[in-house]
Enzyme design. Structure first.
Site, mmCIF file in Angstrom:
data_model
loop_
_atom_site.group_PDB
_atom_site.id
_atom_site.type_symbol
_atom_site.label_atom_id
_atom_site.label_comp_id
_atom_site.label_asym_id
_atom_site.label_seq_id
_atom_site.Cartn_x
_atom_site.Cartn_y
_atom_site.Cartn_z
ATOM 1 N N HIS A 162 36.464 40.498 25.090
ATOM 2 C CA HIS A 162 35.002 40.266 25.388
ATOM 3 C C HIS A 162 34.026 41.230 24.780
ATOM 4 O O HIS A 162 34.717 42.320 24.143
ATOM 5 C CB HIS A 162 34.733 40.162 26.858
ATOM 6 C CG HIS A 162 34.792 41.570 27.768
ATOM 7 N ND1 HIS A 162 34.045 42.547 27.489
ATOM 8 C CD2 HIS A 162 35.870 41.968 28.325
ATOM 9 C CE1 HIS A 162 34.625 43.583 28.184
ATOM 10 N NE2 HIS A 162 35.649 43.187 28.785
ATOM 11 N N ASP A 177 52.866 40.143 40.429
ATOM 12 C CA ASP A 177 53.872 41.478 40.491
ATOM 13 C C ASP A 177 53.598 42.483 41.714
ATOM 14 O O ASP A 177 52.609 43.034 41.417
ATOM 15 C CB ASP A 177 53.792 42.146 39.143
ATOM 16 C CG ASP A 177 55.084 42.784 39.099
ATOM 17 O OD1 ASP A 177 55.177 43.834 39.885
ATOM 18 O OD2 ASP A 177 55.856 42.676 37.966
ATOM 19 N N SER A 211 40.807 45.121 30.415
ATOM 20 C CA SER A 211 40.293 43.987 29.381
ATOM 21 C C SER A 211 41.190 44.390 27.766
ATOM 22 O O SER A 211 41.022 45.376 27.351
ATOM 23 C CB SER A 211 38.822 44.292 29.221
ATOM 24 O OG SER A 211 38.114 44.062 30.486
#
Length: 401
Positions: A221, A344, A359
């Site tokens: 992003h 997990d 990110s």
């Protein structure tokens, strides 16, 4: 008997409306163009959509060179749309997962706010009165190109109250504004009331590296200004090694965060582009590894089990299990292409799920790199969004030159 017929007729009508609505939805949902390594075996991940023509029924209606027009059929019966399928070599990429530090200076200075200037005649804000808005990018002042925010203040200070011409970019368009600085009653200097920012720094994750040219993609992003939300244009930038010292775990209503420091002042690469799909640039050769993964084209990404590669503390990158719960193939959606859920137990115990700084974390499925983590859900830190690797890789093609 008549009532029974009426019920059957109504049911068939309802089914027809539902079928028609579904076809209309799929027409807008599916992209018009796809890329694949082999057009003859092209198929979509959805089992209810028939496009495969590797043996059995063929859906191809025409062929020209390396591109084919393919008819997408619902349940192999109802035509949905015709799509273009082009042959493309499968990229071989290094899936990184390494956290990295970002130092970036903008191309120009972003207007982040305004404040009134107290004069002998009252309070005024010349910059705002001239028509400037938060989010505008100041490119030049009095024809002098701007690289740092201090330059804006210096030129206005030296104006002695004379009119100042500011060239700025707004929504991709260049505009001119005439500002008349005023003398501050507080310190006697000339001011415009404009607050600007020229740089950003932070921590993210490298998604992939193309070993053939050293180009990398990260974040998934854009880096945006914290006050205006404006995508920060790149004037210059570099990436650095970071050391993760601790992790603030995520929880409902409170996103977590990777906490770390820049290891050294030395750059390990340069930043060239910052756009809605991430940041891109080049890395130095010594940061490459030998292991590569084929990139999955978007139609290969499926709901179900997947994994992510993360490096938090220590020197080893770890693989953690996730699940892809939803996929958005719409062509105009370039970033939030997947909804993912961390499953997990070890990762949930360590981070609470997805935290800020992750990110760009690469997503793997069936031995391929399929995307990157982009956002975390504020109300559930185990869930977040992901971007297709194909959307990020397409951005690197412009960097090769």
């Amino acid at each position: 008997m008549r009532n029974f017929i009426h019920k059957i007729t109504a049911a068939l009508a309802a089914m027809s409306v539902a079928l028609f609505s579904g076809i209309i939805y799929l027409d807008g949902y599916l992209p018009d163009r796809y890329y694949t390594a082999d057009t003859k075996s092209f198929s979509l991940a959805q089992s209810f959509l028939n496009t495969s023509y590797s043996g059995g029924k063929t859906s191809a209606v025409s062929q020209s060179g390396g591109t084919q027009n393919v008819s997408v059929d619902l349940l192999g019966i109802f035509p949905v749309k015709s799509v273009s399928v082009s042959q493309s070599q499968t990229p071989q990429l290094i899936a990184s997962g390494n956290p990295f530090g970002v130092k970036m200076f903008t191309g120009g200075a972003i207007v982040v706010g305004f404040s009134d200037v107290r004069t002998d005649n009252g309070k005024v804000c010349p910059g705002k009165d001239a028509g400037l808005k938060a989010g505008d990018i100041i490119l030049s002042v009095n024809k002098k190109e701007i690289s740092y925010n201090e330059e804006v203040a210096l030129i206005i200070k030296e104006s002695k109250g004379e009119l100042v011409l500011i060239e700025a970019e707004r929504n991709g368009k260049t505009m001119e504004f005439t500002v008349e600085p005023v003398k501050s009653a507080e310190d006697g200097s000339y001011k415009s009331g404009i607050w600007v920012r020229d740089s950003a720094a932070g921590i993210g994750t490298i998604t992939f590296i193309d070993p053939s040219n050293g180009v990398f993609g990260g974040l998934g992003h854009a880096i945006c200004d914290v006050d205006t939300g404006q995508i920060m244009p790149v004037g210059s930038g570099e990436v650095c090694d970071v050391t993760i010292n601790s992790i603030k775990k995520g929880a409902s209503g409170s996103p977590g965060e990777l906490l770390g420091v820049f290891t050294t002042g030395e750059a390990i690469g340069t930043i060239v582009t910052n756009n809605e799909t991430g940041i891109y640039g080049t890395l130095f050769q010594e940061h490459f590894t030998d292991k590569t993964y084929p990139m999955a084209f978007q139609q290969e990404v499926k709901k179900g089990k997947a994994s992510i590669l993360c490096k938090f503390q220590g020197n080893e990158t770890q693989e953690y299990e996730i699940e892809i719960t939803d996929i958005d193939y719409r062509e105009d959606h370039k970033v939030k292409n997947m909804v993912i859920k961390v499953t997990d137990p070890e990762l949930i115990k360590l981070t609470g799920g997805i935290v800020q700084g992750m990110s760009g974390t690469p997503i793997l499925q069936n031995g391929k790199i399929v995307g990157a983590v982009t956002h975390v859900f504020v109300n559930d830190s185990t869930k977040g969004y992901g971007i297709f690797a194909e959307n990020m890789y397409n951005q690197t093609k412009n960097l090769e030159s």
